[in-house]
Enzyme design. Structure first.
Site, PDB file in Angstrom:
ATOM      1  N   TYR A  11       0.779  -0.757  -0.540  1.00 25.26           N
ATOM      2  CA  TYR A  11      -0.089   0.240  -0.418  1.00 25.26           C
ATOM      3  C   TYR A  11       0.972   1.256  -0.188  1.00 25.26           C
ATOM      4  CZ  TYR A  11       0.586  -0.058   4.873  1.00 25.26           C
ATOM      5  OH  TYR A  11       1.101  -0.696   6.531  1.00 25.26           O
ATOM      6  N   ASP A  26       1.092  -4.046  23.082  1.00 25.24           N
ATOM      7  CA  ASP A  26       2.011  -4.720  22.560  1.00 25.24           C
ATOM      8  C   ASP A  26       2.271  -5.633  23.706  1.00 25.24           C
ATOM      9  OD1 ASP A  26       1.460  -4.825  19.850  1.00 25.24           O
ATOM     10  OD2 ASP A  26       3.620  -4.563  19.227  1.00 25.24           O
TER      11      ASP A  26
END
Length: 367
Positions: free
Chosen positions: A195, A273
């Site tokens: 992308y 995370d």
């Protein structure tokens, strides 16, 4: 009611900076500790979905971005289009460094004190040791990742497993007139995501391959671009030509951590995370981190209730990401059948495939 209780945030990534800014907006006095000497990021892209974008908007953070108009699944070996699924408003492509810079600006503007070059050796209840000095805190937000000091304190015995997959990440100059879409080139045992970034000048590449051998987890391991090219040698000529332009590439092993059993212990709460590393097959790592940041900032006095409310949604997203990994790597009769179904759906209702994620993208944690 606003409060002046001091809060310490560990980690200057997306989760930490966003949470620090959101906490400061609620009236907290916030100090953020980051071990790096500067808040910089390696070249990499992020896909921000509407659920994460709503948090950026609520924070007043507006990093430069490109609109993402579709997800386009393509058969990698043949180059044949399978289905192009149009996206509604709110999907964006953002360079990670641009997002970090904007979140840092936002946090500083809200009065967050950011201490760089601060290495945290140990976290304990009500205090931490950083560079040999003890610092006390009333609340600590651990946004320092799966191997950070906060995670070691809250969930010291939680381990990850190698998924049997590795991923390369790199950037190349984008071909002219690259469409505003995320392309997923799927194939047996491997897939590749492309992308555009930065006004369409760059193309972000993430390539995943199944393999039995393990490589060191992390973003900093360099690899020979020839290995990436060899892994996708059977793909369409366009992909091989694109990978021929790669000059620098990083490789890491994909680890499945799952969500740690508890996100809070003795005044320390994990987000992003540190609490639930997310596999990259749903592009939700940064989005879930932004949701964590906003929701915890508005529920910091009751982190147990916050976790109970938040965990089911996060675990559902983790499961959806795992499922996508398998779907991208089909082979044999299963691949043939799945691709036939995709082409049939593409001719009738190309947007229907993404409706199954309405629960994810339509959610607004800032409401």
């Amino acid at each position: 009611m606003a409060t002046t209780d001091p809060v310490c945030v560990l980690g200057g990534g997306v989760a930490g900076l966003a949470c620090a800014a959101a906490l400061a907006q609620t009236g907290r006095r916030v100090t953020l500790l980051e071990q790096a000497s500067a808040l910089t990021e390696v070249g990499a892209g992020l896909q921000i979905a509407p659920n994460g974008g709503r948090v950026l908007d609520a924070l007043g953070a507006a990093p430069p971005a490109l609109e993402s108009r579709a997800v386009h699944l393509i058969d990698g070996p043949s180059g044949r289009s399978l289905i192009r699924m149009p996206l509604g408003p709110g999907f964006r492509f953002i360079h990670r460094a641009d997002l970090i810079a904007e979140l840092e600006r936002t946090a500083r503007a809200e009065g967050v004190e950011i201490l760089l070059g601060c290495h945290v050796d140990r976290v304990d209840a009500g205090r931490l040791i950083a560079d040999g000095r003890e610092m006390a805190f009333d609340h600590l937000v651990g946004a320092d990742g799966a191997r950070g000091a906060a995670r070691r304190f809250v969930a010291p015995d939680h381990f990850s497993r190698f998924t049997g997959q590795v991923a390369w990440r790199t950037l190349v100059p984008a071909p002219d007139d690259w469409p505003l879409e995320a392309q997923v080139h799927v194939g047996p045992g491997r897939h590749l995501v492309l992308y555009p970034l930065r006004e369409g000048r760059l193309l972000n590449i993430v390539a995943v391959e199944e393999r039995s051998d393990w490589v060191a987890e992390g973003w900093s391991q360099r690899d020979d671009p020839a290995n990436l090219r060899a892994a996708f040698d059977g793909y369409a000529p366009f992909i091989r030509e694109l990978l021929a332009r790669v000059e620098t590439v990083h490789l890491w092993g994909l680890m499945d951590h799952g969500a740690v059993p508890a996100w809070h212990r003795n005044g320390v709460t994990l987000i992003g995370d540190a609490a639930h590393p997310t596999l990259p097959f749903l592009a939700q790592g940064a989005n879930l981190a932004l949701e964590d940041a906003w929701t915890l900032a508005h529920a910091l006095d009751d982190p147990t209730a916050w976790e109970a409310a938040r965990r089911p949604r996060v675990e559902r997203a983790l499961m959806a990401a795992r499922a996508n990994a398998a779907n991208y790597h089909l082979s044999g009769p299963r691949k043939t059948l799945a691709h036939l179904v995709l082409r049939l759906v593409a001719g009738v209702a190309p947007g229907a495939m993404l409706k199954r994620y309405d629960w994810l993208y339509d959610h607004d944690v800032t409401a």
